[in-house]
Design an enzyme around this catalytic site. Structure first.
Site, short mmCIF file in Angstrom:
data_model
loop_
_atom_site.label_atom_id
_atom_site.label_comp_id
_atom_site.label_asym_id
_atom_site.label_seq_id
_atom_site.Cartn_x
_atom_site.Cartn_y
_atom_site.Cartn_z
N ARG A 40 -18.12 -27.58 -4.31
CA ARG A 40 -17.98 -28.40 -3.10
C ARG A 40 -19.22 -28.19 -2.25
O ARG A 40 -19.49 -27.08 -1.77
CB ARG A 40 -16.72 -28.02 -2.32
CG ARG A 40 -16.54 -28.91 -1.08
CD ARG A 40 -15.20 -28.67 -0.42
NE ARG A 40 -15.06 -29.56 0.75
CZ ARG A 40 -15.36 -29.22 2.01
NH1 ARG A 40 -15.81 -28.00 2.26
NH2 ARG A 40 -15.21 -30.09 2.99
N GLU A 107 -13.30 -33.44 -11.63
CA GLU A 107 -14.19 -32.74 -12.55
C GLU A 107 -13.44 -31.65 -13.30
O GLU A 107 -13.56 -31.53 -14.53
CB GLU A 107 -15.35 -32.11 -11.76
CG GLU A 107 -16.37 -33.10 -11.23
CD GLU A 107 -17.42 -32.42 -10.38
OE1 GLU A 107 -18.30 -33.13 -9.88
OE2 GLU A 107 -17.36 -31.18 -10.21
#
Length: 494
Positions: A40, A107
């Protein structure tokens, strides 16, 4: 790390150089990545992940690295599944805000799917950055709150898939940052990834005979786990297997060293224009990444930079086919003060190329009759022993090679699928010259067959033979792999 044309990736170039460039949709379809980073951005991109990415770059690892912020409000792009599919190792960096990103969860879900589909080819190696595995297992409320928010937007079924992916990856043994410093932690991550990828390993033939005892002998001389610096000089005649032994040693030991390099064909490269500079740049690039070679303008610059960079470092270096002490000086091996525990292997035909108090010698001997017959049979028959009606002929052919692995490999490949008349013809030629001329003898035998086979036409075969003669005169020996391809094409089974 999310995918689109702005993604950054590293490509390891043929000569040890690397480049960082934008990756387009068409490029992504042709690139095989080694590592896919999932993180992130707001949590780690400017700090930890940026350092990790650049350390991978220095280690010449092809890594897919993307910017999450570029995808706000968009569906997952086509490029992302392709990049994940083509990667070998997945490194999700679990931070406190990781699960707040739907991109990260998509992902992760796809990584788990790919790993389950091809478990022998793909691997997930998670990093727990300021979170614990129990958080990723959803045993705390850290990630649960974000998952509840995602359920409202994407539905219960999607949430369940993401929860399953998180719990699955949390079971995998990974790295916990805890209170470690970033630099030391990242070094340990890179070291293990390099070991998994075997990015530094050199190609060695699958047909090796009598190698185990030689490896053990050289290992004993190197004394790998000692804190002393050891230099081992591997010497012997051309074609005896010095380079193969050095490659096996390098593949076995390079994971133990942060800085290692295999420099091949030094004798030949040194004779070329700018050859020594090229070798100096390769040494620095392999050991420290792509940045340092750019500051070398001449050989003296190279000596200075290598001496500075290697000083007090624990390194493992293999210098293959050295024939002049001057080459060692130009590569700074005789100028640098290495760290205790460093190991150096030098292969040469001249045992006098280096004399030093800390040098240990190992002479590569020819194969005995049994080993020679086994190696020959693997190339001539595809098994460890000759066919019953070829045993006697095989022993006679093997006796002419002097136990040289390269000669056995080349002759065995030459006679593969040939009739007895051809075998006898080759054997007669091989018997005419003493053992020490065996490689020249192979050239004569091969010459006769190529000329008789292609006298009428084949320009391509004449071209191949021209290359063979040039390589033979330049290198002093027939290069095995190249020759095998030619032999098989010229004398293929009907």
């Amino acid at each position: 790390m999310r995918a689109n044309p702005q993604a950054k990736m590293l490509v390891r170039m043929d000569k040890g150089k690397s480049s960082e460039a934008g990756t387009s949709r068409s490029e992504l379809s042709t690139i095989d990545y080694e590592v896919f980073l999932s993180f992130r951005g707001p949590d780690t991109r400017q700090g930890f992940t940026d350092c990790l990415y650049h350390e991978m770059q220095e280690a010449n690892i092809r890594v897919f690295f993307d910017e999450e912020e570029l995808h706000v409000g968009k569906e997952i792009a086509d490029e992302l599944p392709m990049a994940i599919k083509k990667s070998k190792i997945y490194v999700p960096i679990f931070s406190k805000g990781y699960v707040s990103s739907p991109w990260c969860l998509r992902e992760l879900e796809h990584m788990v799917e790919c790993t389950n589909t091809k478990p022998s080819e793909k691997e997930i190696m998670p990093i727990f950055y300021n979170v614990k595995p129990c958080d990723v297992k959803l045993m705390s409320q850290l990630y649960v709150r974000d998952l509840k928010k995602h359920e409202k937007k994407f539905g219960r079924q999607t949430r369940q898939k993401w929860e399953d992916a998180l719990k699955s990856v949390a079971k995998i043994k990974g790295w916990e940052l805890k209170s470690q410093g970033h630099w030391k932690f990242i070094k340990s991550v890179i070291r293990e990834i390099v070991m998994k990828l075997k990015t530094k390993d050199k190609y060695v033939t699958e047909h090796m005979v009598g190698m185990d005892d030689q490896v053990e002998a050289v290992l004993k001389l190197l004394d790998v786990h000692s804190k002393d610096m050891h230099v081992v000089l591997i010497h012997g005649m051309g074609g005896i297997g010095k380079t193969t032994l050095a490659k096996v040693m390098f593949n076995k030991l390079n994971p133990l060293f942060s800085h290692c390099c295999f420099l091949g064909n030094i004798r030949e490269s040194s004779s070329l224009s700018f050859g020594l500079i090229t070798l100096q740049k390769q040494l620095l690039s392999d050991m420290f990444g792509s940045g340092f070679p750019n500051i070398i303008n001449d050989v003296d610059d190279g000596i200075k930079v290598i001496a500075q960079r290697l000083s007090n470092k624990k390194v493992f270096i293999v210098l293959d086919d050295v024939d002049d002490e001057e080459q060692l000086k130009k590569l700074a091996i005789k100028h640098v003060s290495l760290n205790s525990g460093s190991k150096i292997i030098i292969t040469t035909r001249k045992r006098s190329v280096l004399k030093a108090n800390q040098t240990f010698e190992y002479e590569v001997k020819s194969l005995d009759s049994g080993e020679s017959l086994e190696l020959f049979s693997r190339h001539a028959f595809g098994r460890n022993f000759p066919s019953n009606d070829y045993v006697n002929l095989s022993r006679q052919v093997v006796s002419t090679t002097g136990g040289l692995p390269l000669a056995l490999e080349v002759v065995g490949s030459l006679l593969h699928c040939q009739n007895k008349a051809s075998w006898i013809d080759v054997l007669d030629n091989l018997r005419k010259i003493p053992h020490e001329k065996v490689l020249d003898r192979l050239k004569i035998s091969y010459d006769a067959r190529v000329m008789s086979k292609n006298r009428s036409s084949s320009t391509s075969h004449v071209s191949l033979w021209t290359k063979t003669k040039r390589m033979h005169s330049t290198c002093g020996k027939i290069v095995g792999f190249f020759q095998i391809i030619q032999f098989k094409s010229l004398f293929a089974c009907p």
